[in-house]
Design a protein around this motif. Structure first.
Motif, PDB file in Angstrom:
ATOM      1  N   LEU A  65       0.810  -1.223   0.000  1.00 25.32           N
ATOM      2  CA  LEU A  65       0.000   0.000   0.000  1.00 25.32           C
ATOM      3  C   LEU A  65       0.840   1.268   0.000  1.00 25.32           C
ATOM      4  N   HIS A  66       1.930   1.293   0.740  1.00 27.02           N
ATOM      5  CA  HIS A  66       2.788   2.488   0.790  1.00 27.02           C
ATOM      6  C   HIS A  66       4.134   2.244   0.117  1.00 27.02           C
ATOM      7  N   TYR A  67       4.121   1.488  -0.953  1.00 26.92           N
ATOM      8  CA  TYR A  67       5.306   1.293  -1.788  1.00 26.92           C
ATOM      9  C   TYR A  67       5.878   2.651  -2.198  1.00 26.92           C
ATOM     10  N   GLY A  68       7.183   2.659  -2.498  1.00 28.85           N
ATOM     11  CA  GLY A  68       7.796   3.903  -2.977  1.00 28.85           C
ATOM     12  C   GLY A  68       8.698   4.562  -1.949  1.00 28.85           C
ATOM     13  N   HIS A  69       8.625   4.126  -0.703  1.00 29.75           N
ATOM     14  CA  HIS A  69       9.462   4.696   0.360  1.00 29.75           C
ATOM     15  C   HIS A  69      10.926   4.293   0.154  1.00 29.75           C
ATOM     16  N   ALA A  70      11.791   4.836   0.992  1.00 32.13           N
ATOM     17  CA  ALA A  70      13.236   4.629   0.799  1.00 32.13           C
ATOM     18  C   ALA A  70      13.616   3.149   0.773  1.00 32.13           C
ATOM     19  N   GLY A  71      12.885   2.321   1.468  1.00 30.74           N
ATOM     20  CA  GLY A  71      13.186   0.897   1.500  1.00 30.74           C
ATOM     21  C   GLY A  71      12.603   0.123   0.324  1.00 30.74           C
ATOM     22  N   ALA A  72      11.763   0.767  -0.471  1.00 35.42           N
ATOM     23  CA  ALA A  72      11.138   0.133  -1.651  1.00 35.42           C
ATOM     24  C   ALA A  72      10.958   1.229  -2.693  1.00 35.42           C
ATOM     25  N   PRO A  73      12.094   1.747  -3.212  1.00 33.47           N
ATOM     26  CA  PRO A  73      12.111   3.050  -3.902  1.00 33.47           C
ATOM     27  C   PRO A  73      11.719   3.023  -5.382  1.00 33.47           C
ATOM     28  N   ASN A  74      10.568   2.491  -5.692  1.00 31.64           N
ATOM     29  CA  ASN A  74      10.089   2.517  -7.089  1.00 31.64           C
ATOM     30  C   ASN A  74      11.193   2.065  -8.037  1.00 31.64           C
ATOM     31  N   GLY A  75      11.853   0.962  -7.679  1.00 31.68           N
ATOM     32  CA  GLY A  75      13.067   0.576  -8.396  1.00 31.68           C
ATOM     33  C   GLY A  75      12.913  -0.552  -9.408  1.00 31.68           C
ATOM     34  N   ARG A  76      11.699  -1.007  -9.624  1.00 35.26           N
ATOM     35  CA  ARG A  76      11.513  -2.191 -10.447  1.00 35.26           C
ATOM     36  C   ARG A  76      11.368  -1.830 -11.921  1.00 35.26           C
ATOM     37  N   GLN A  77      11.842  -2.721 -12.780  1.00 33.96           N
ATOM     38  CA  GLN A  77      11.678  -2.530 -14.224  1.00 33.96           C
ATOM     39  C   GLN A  77      10.309  -3.064 -14.633  1.00 33.96           C
ATOM     40  N   MET A  78       9.547  -2.236 -15.310  1.00 34.86           N
ATOM     41  CA  MET A  78       8.162  -2.594 -15.632  1.00 34.86           C
ATOM     42  C   MET A  78       8.102  -3.439 -16.898  1.00 34.86           C
ATOM     43  N   GLN A  79       7.175  -4.366 -16.896  1.00 29.70           N
ATOM     44  CA  GLN A  79       7.048  -5.304 -18.018  1.00 29.70           C
ATOM     45  C   GLN A  79       5.684  -5.148 -18.682  1.00 29.70           C
ATOM     46  N   ALA A  80       5.646  -5.387 -19.965  1.00 30.85           N
ATOM     47  CA  ALA A  80       4.359  -5.464 -20.651  1.00 30.85           C
ATOM     48  C   ALA A  80       3.530  -6.553 -19.977  1.00 30.85           C
ATOM     49  N   GLY A  81       2.229  -6.367 -19.960  1.00 30.58           N
ATOM     50  CA  GLY A  81       1.362  -7.370 -19.355  1.00 30.58           C
ATOM     51  C   GLY A  81       1.082  -7.119 -17.890  1.00 30.58           C
ATOM     52  N   GLU A  82       1.767  -6.131 -17.305  1.00 30.08           N
ATOM     53  CA  GLU A  82       1.547  -5.803 -15.894  1.00 30.08           C
ATOM     54  C   GLU A  82       0.730  -4.522 -15.772  1.00 30.08           C
TER      55      GLU A  82
END
Ligand SMILES: [Mn+2]
Ligand SMILES: [Mn+2]
Lengths: 492, 492
Positions: free
Chosen positions: A253-270
């Motif tokens: 729910l609160h993704y994006g914070h320093a410990g989970a910093p919007n760091g993932r590579q996005m894939q088609a289909g998601e």
């Protein structure tokens, strides 16, 4: 005579009028609510904010004014000020720090008293070192302060007002916090114009992301695009760290914070879930959109998306003065559970599901919160008002109040698939009986969908302040390059 | 076994090695500097940071780790941790908060102890509630803490370490702060790689602004473009608010703060001063460029720009181990004053100008500061080290130390025309005799020029870590669309 705040070509905020209007409303509200006899009413004293050093270094983060102070006095930009408001006369005073000449070399022009008075449109401006003398001249029976008033979201108290000479006054800290908080719940036309601007900027930035996102981008690159679009329109920040959550991250729910910093590579289909606001003149927008990274919904994605959209639209259609907010939370749950049931992910009696609090397995947060100078704005739980509801999910509601015209509240139903909640539910005798486990296990990496609008309660209904594509069809069209908003009269 | 930190395609930081290397150096330095007999050496205990709520609301600003804690332990991303380092054995321990299962719903995966150990590459990870028991087992003669150590830039003390059970230990707070601070002054190869990445990202973002800025844009729109370029490369923030100061605003040294929010519309014929850094893995870059909004320097602009550039290049050429930093400040002043004298803005004897501290009228700030985990990094004034110089301008120096290899320090000479300083100088008998008032009055709205490099002191010299066009010719070419860096072997 007060100035107009703006940044670049952004909305002009007539600061003096806006806060004069607020103070006038507050005066009536305080006299009505405080329960104090007239002879016990004195002078409100608020202390402005003073900067945010990064630990004990001399690096400071961008200053934001303390919200109650900005609300009453309109000083959104400068540190170390005090304000006083005489309840008996309605006169507003500001007190500014006396700055050394070297300040001009480092920080820029030093306001003169008359300039500050014109800028903020108050009745008088003096220096902070004159505060106790000016107050003594006013000879109030007491000073009304916010000392110790509790923020119902954070549980944190307001710090005590402190200035040289305060000990010569009687401090009364019971009546101001509930009265001023109650005022903040109901937005003035001037406040609504500012909030609408923030919502419009945030809406346009969401659309820019929809049109700019591509498979292979990292989440934070989409966030950066969002922030650039937002700031280019004069919104320098956001009250909260943007959430750009793709794939299964959308269930955090609160993704994006320093410990989970919007760091993932996005894939088609998601799917990508974007919960990102905008801040203008300290007022917040708070919008969530969810859309497919590749531009096209899969059938499963469309299923869950439509369930959440149905909840969102049902709630907004049902909202009007007199409606209990917890009932809207339950309406959202019911709508989502019914859709999951119709799709064969759940089985059994809908009423029994609601009774068992099954809704909280899929929507573990509250339906929405007040919005204003803070993202989770104050006034959710007031003395004498409705208390926090019991039960999973619904106990997370940041208010349980009855809706009234002038409130701005977010409507943000969501449906998430979280191992942390689903695995225990599968083996829970109360909840497990409703779950079609084989089908639900196919959704364990799905992530989730949230749709969040900022909604104004009107005299006879409610209206969203957001302008983003919401239907599956509109989202797919905009992601394919269609303009938004659509040209008038031409459905896309 | 420790993980590699990166955001997207940005530099991989081998966290375990980096901080193991730092701890090894620290061990030697502490044993050498503390003056403690071996039997009085115990266990270092540091407390990590815990979030930045916006006043008493539940909105938190993006978390940044406390710098000393990150330095020794590499935890750049998570709140509420403690660390211990046994001076006698060199064993490093981390203590993480014990989180409720609901944390996973809101914040994401909860690290297990073994995962945390692998992630950060320490010898052991336990829970915070075990801290005092683990320390008791180690039976140290004392705990070494940073309690009360003063930051020489801010004057603020380090807060005291606090945890349940601390009262059973002897706390020794004298030796750690100077030793750990001294370590931070000298960068390891691993730290330099991180800082070089931040400098490279910031350099490229400066170039993007040079190529994107146009007359009619607002300063904050250029700032937004800068931030977008920076963040797209994985630098999520900057330690300080970017300064985008056009026209006369360039003379306001810390322009860009909430009270002067980069809000001016830029005009052709003006200079734009951009002081903007980048943060990567908490390490800072800090770069200033100055260039004409319209792409072409006027003769007056080229005159002042070249004076500052000459100072910058003279200082960097003169820097090497053994050189006193205050002498570099004076060299910069001398170079700038000589250029102003040659151009007829000043008259009289150069040595007498320096003696009268005339340099501070045009460069009221220090020449530069240490750079590292903080922008104004620690260690500038250490116990027993050189004291702060006396005299206008030079007293602003954030260090007066002798240069040594491994230091990273900014070189940021500037020349500004500020009414606040010039008007009193015109009528000052000591200073006024050097000022060609009629000519200088033509510069009262000029603003100023600053050129800032991040410079590494090497074994026999110094080298800038920045890669931006610096000469008038290169700047005009890049603003006209030439690539930067220039294709190899092809001068532009
Ligand atoms: Mn929200
Ligand atoms: Mn600097």
């Amino acid at each position: 005579m007060a100035d107009v705040y703006r940044l670049g070509g952004s909305l002009g905020v007539p600061r003096g009028e806006l806060h004069h209007d607020i103070r006038t409303r507050f005066l009536h509200r305080f006299r009505q609510l405080s329960g104090l006899p007239l002879e016990d009413m004195g002078v409100v004293v608020l202390q402005g904010g003073s900067g945010f050093p990064l630990y004990n270094s001399d690096n400071e983060m961008l200053f934001r004014q303390e919200a109650y102070f900005q609300y009453l006095f309109g000083v959104n930009d400068l540190e170390g000020w005090y304000g006083a408001f005489d309840i008996r006369t309605g006169r507003a005073f500001l007190f500014m720090p006396r700055l050394p000449a070297s300040y001009a070399v480092w920080m820029g022009h030093i306001l003169r008293l008359e300039e500050a008075k014109a800028k903020y449109g108050v009745d008088e401006v003096r220096y902070v070192d004159e505060l106790s003398a000016v107050l003594a001249e006013l000879a109030p029976p007491c000073l009304h302060t916010l000392d110790g008033g509790i923020n119902s979201d954070s549980g944190l108290p307001m710090p005590a007002v402190s200035f040289d000479g305060i000990e010569q006054f009687t401090v009364e800290a019971q009546s101001l916090h509930p009265a001023l908080t109650e005022c903040r719940v109901f937005k003035t036309p001037g406040e609504l114009a500012v909030m609408q601007y923030a919502c419009s900027v945030a809406s346009a930035a969401h659309v820019a992301v929809m049109q700019g996102v591509k498979p292979g981008m990292f989440e934070f690159q989409a966030e950066s695009l969002y922030l650039h679009n937002m700031y280019s329109q004069g919104c320098r920040g956001s009250h909260y760290t943007p959430i750009f959550a793709s794939g299964s991250n959308a269930a955090i729910l609160h993704y994006g914070h320093a410990g989970a910093p919007n760091g993932r590579q996005m894939q088609a289909g998601e799917l990508l879930l974007v919960d990102a606001g905008a801040e203008y003149y300290r007022y917040a927008a708070d919008i969530t959109t969810t859309f497919p990274v590749g531009g096209t919904f899969t059938p499963d994605q469309a299923l869950i998306y439509k369930a959440v959209l149905a909840a969102s639209r049902a709630v907004i259609a049902a909202m009007k003065p007199g409606v209990r907010w917890p009932d809207m939370h339950l309406l959202a749950e019911r709508t989502i559970l019914a859709a999951l049931q119709a799709a064969g992910l759940l089985a059994g009696d809908l009423e029994a599901m609601l009774e068992a609090r099954l809704g909280a397995v899929f929507m573990p947060h509250g339906l929405g919160h007040f919005l204003g100078l803070d993202t989770h704005d104050v006034g959710g739980y007031q003395p004498g008002g409705p208390e926090r509801p019991q039960g999973a999910g619904i106990s997370r509601l940041r208010t349980a109040r009855v809706l009234e015209a002038g409130m701005v509240i977010t409507v943000e139903p969501g449906c998430y698939f979280t191992r942390v909640l689903l695995e225990p539910a599968f083996v829970d005798p109360l909840l497990g009986r409703f779950l079609v486990e084989e089908r639900l296990r196919q959704f364990l990496d799905f992530g989730g969908v949230r749709i969040e609008d900022d909604v104004l309660v009107t005299a006879d209904g409610a209206q969203t302040m957001c302008d983003v594509p919401r239907t599956v069809e509109d989202l797919e069209a905009v992601m394919g390059g269609a303009p938004w908003p659509p040209p008038k009269g031409v459905p896309i």
